[in-house]
Design an enzyme around this catalytic site. Sequence first.
Site, PDB file in Angstrom:
ATOM      1  N   PHE A  63       0.925  -1.196  -0.488  1.00  0.00           N
ATOM      2  CA  PHE A  63       0.054   0.022   0.560  1.00  0.00           C
ATOM      3  C   PHE A  63       1.168   1.429   0.061  1.00  0.00           C
ATOM      4  CE2 PHE A  63      -2.283   4.079   1.922  1.00  0.00           C
ATOM      5  CZ  PHE A  63      -3.130   3.506   0.993  1.00  0.00           C
ATOM      6  N   PHE A 114       6.537  -4.704  -8.308  1.00  0.00           N
ATOM      7  CA  PHE A 114       7.663  -3.487  -7.830  1.00  0.00           C
ATOM      8  C   PHE A 114       8.109  -2.108  -8.569  1.00  0.00           C
ATOM      9  CE2 PHE A 114      10.201  -7.199  -5.973  1.00  0.00           C
ATOM     10  CZ  PHE A 114       9.194  -7.850  -4.809  1.00  0.00           C
ATOM     11  N   SER A 173       6.978 -11.917  -4.582  1.00  0.00           N
ATOM     12  CA  SER A 173       6.211 -11.464  -5.344  1.00  0.00           C
ATOM     13  C   SER A 173       5.675 -12.687  -6.435  1.00  0.00           C
ATOM     14  CB  SER A 173       6.892 -10.357  -5.964  1.00  0.00           C
ATOM     15  OG  SER A 173       6.457  -9.345  -6.852  1.00  0.00           O
ATOM     16  N   THR A 176       8.283 -10.393 -10.400  1.00  0.00           N
ATOM     17  CA  THR A 176       9.472  -9.870 -10.691  1.00  0.00           C
ATOM     18  C   THR A 176       9.803 -11.467 -11.214  1.00  0.00           C
ATOM     19  OG1 THR A 176       9.613  -8.278  -9.516  1.00  0.00           O
ATOM     20  CG2 THR A 176      11.826  -9.554  -9.847  1.00  0.00           C
ATOM     21  N   GLY A 266      -7.465 -10.711  -1.345  1.00  0.00           N
ATOM     22  CA  GLY A 266      -8.794 -10.095  -0.936  1.00  0.00           C
ATOM     23  C   GLY A 266      -9.310 -11.472  -0.013  1.00  0.00           C
TER      24      GLY A 266
HETATM   25  C1  LIG Z   1      -2.035  -3.624  -5.234  1.00  0.00           C
HETATM   26  C2  LIG Z   1      -0.924  -5.280  -3.783  1.00  0.00           C
HETATM   27  C3  LIG Z   1       0.160  -4.519  -3.744  1.00  0.00           C
HETATM   28  C4  LIG Z   1       1.181  -5.225  -3.012  1.00  0.00           C
HETATM   29  N1  LIG Z   1       2.106  -4.877  -3.377  1.00  0.00           N
HETATM   30  C5  LIG Z   1       3.447  -6.004  -2.572  1.00  0.00           C
HETATM   31  C6  LIG Z   1       4.792  -5.406  -2.175  1.00  0.00           C
HETATM   32  O1  LIG Z   1       5.074  -5.151  -3.140  1.00  0.00           O
HETATM   33  N2  LIG Z   1       5.836  -6.785  -1.219  1.00  0.00           N
HETATM   34  C7  LIG Z   1       4.569  -7.461  -0.915  1.00  0.00           C
HETATM   35  O2  LIG Z   1       5.096  -8.417  -0.325  1.00  0.00           O
HETATM   36  N3  LIG Z   1       3.520  -7.544  -0.721  1.00  0.00           N
HETATM   37  C8  LIG Z   1       2.531  -6.795  -1.578  1.00  0.00           C
HETATM   38  N4  LIG Z   1       1.176  -7.447  -1.729  1.00  0.00           N
HETATM   39  C9  LIG Z   1       0.747  -8.423  -1.305  1.00  0.00           C
HETATM   40  C10 LIG Z   1       0.075  -8.002   0.199  1.00  0.00           C
HETATM   41  O3  LIG Z   1       0.748  -7.286   1.124  1.00  0.00           O
HETATM   42  C11 LIG Z   1      -0.321  -9.148   0.815  1.00  0.00           C
HETATM   43  O4  LIG Z   1       0.018 -10.261   1.457  1.00  0.00           O
HETATM   44  C12 LIG Z   1      -1.983  -9.946  -0.187  1.00  0.00           C
HETATM   45  O5  LIG Z   1      -2.723  -8.430  -0.351  1.00  0.00           O
HETATM   46  C13 LIG Z   1      -2.386 -10.117   0.896  1.00  0.00           C
HETATM   47  O6  LIG Z   1      -3.638  -9.430   2.168  1.00  0.00           O
HETATM   48  P1  LIG Z   1      -4.876  -9.296   1.418  1.00  0.00           P
HETATM   49  O7  LIG Z   1      -5.561 -10.253   1.056  1.00  0.00           O
HETATM   50  O8  LIG Z   1      -5.483  -8.531   3.045  1.00  0.00           O
HETATM   51  O9  LIG Z   1      -4.622  -8.264   0.562  1.00  0.00           O
HETATM   52  C14 LIG Z   1       0.612  -5.945  -2.534  1.00  0.00           C
HETATM   53  C15 LIG Z   1      -1.111  -6.915  -2.701  1.00  0.00           C
HETATM   54  C16 LIG Z   1      -1.623  -5.639  -3.392  1.00  0.00           C
HETATM   55  C17 LIG Z   1      -3.462  -5.657  -3.942  1.00  0.00           C
END
Ligand SMILES: Cc1cc2nc3c(=O)[nH]c(=O)nc-3n(C[C@H](O)[C@H](O)[C@H](O)COP(=O)(O)O)c2cc1C
Length: 364
Positions: A63, A114, A173, A176, A266
Amino acid sequence: MIGVLDRLARPFLRALDPEDAHGLAIKMLKFAPLPEAAPDDPRLASRVFGLNFPNPIGMAAGFDKNAEVPDALLRLGFGFVEVGTITPEPQPGNPRPRLFRLDADHGVINRLGFNSQGADAALRRLAARASAGGIVGINVGANKNSADRVADYVRLIERFAAVASYVTVNISSPNTPGLRNLQQAAVLDDLLARVVDARERVSPRSGPTPVLLKIAPDLALGDLDDVVGIARARRVDGMIVGNTTVTRPPTLHETETAKEAGGLSGRPLYRLGNRMLAETYVRVEDAFPLVGAGGIDSGATALGKIRAGASLIQLYSSLVFRGIGLIGEIKQTLLAALARDGHSNLKDYIGADAAAVTAEAWPD
Ligand SMILES: Cc1cc2nc3c(=O)[nH]c(=O)nc-3n(C[C@H](O)[C@H](O)[C@H](O)COP(=O)(O)O)c2cc1C
């Protein structure tokens, strides 16, 4: 006031392109005069990897990728904020569009790749707020075109240990190419040996910064055995389970959007994320604590994550659908459960359902 702002802003933000909406949300947080968060009920507090968390709810990485608004996020009531992923050098990420909402599923697909302003910018911002208090961790990753990805992580740990409450090594991730290969046993062993060594090297000046490992929910269980074994042997301080999934549950309604490449997060990630968390918990055997992420969108799913093995939880996607009132709602649900069950803190719930979750049918 936060509630009113949120209610006014959310329909507007939801009408925009998802990435524009995200940019605007960051701007609003930068400039909105947010009041200090009300103190949390002490029953929600806990000490995890040597840090004192006022409540267990964290803003997940992604975020606030560039550490622009960690203090505003703390003011919204989060117990901790994970900024990043930050890469050593600035890089643009993948071409747009690269962020998609699955409205009917309360899911998100991203293939941002990233996008990062780079380490210098984030370091400057974190250094400027270093004495502000509150738990702000940083999630670090390698540049796409890096010649030596392991060296990228080492360098980022060395640079950020002094200004971050903890550092998360993100090897999960999906966006990448090749990054998740760092989860393979021999590579991971070398990576963790070197990042933990880097942490030790800078600790006389930076303090004992905890190092966490963030994994994908898509690991095969045999590979999870290896990853946990190596994480234990190399004495990481914790693991985050986990990142987004490249799988697409057959239950998704938004079947066209679901075809977009990228990581799904989500609500549709909740069951898989919980299963992998429980599988990790039973393998870790209390060697270190876990952070549970993936699909938390209510008080009940938050408690479910803790019962599956999480000492702390993180969320991101549900904020898009539920808004920031969700943070208070989760706290209320956790406190109501404590009162109902006669517990004085959340410890008794951690992992209480882990064995049962691992015995369920594999989630779709
Ligand atoms: C738009 C977006 C960008 C994300 N960017 C990263 C990131 O840069 N690094 C990372 O470790 N996880 C990233 N995530 C993953 C979240 O940190 C989290 O692990 C994942 O979304 C699961 O949680 P949630 O279901 O509550 O979103 C990203 C998730 C979303 C939706």
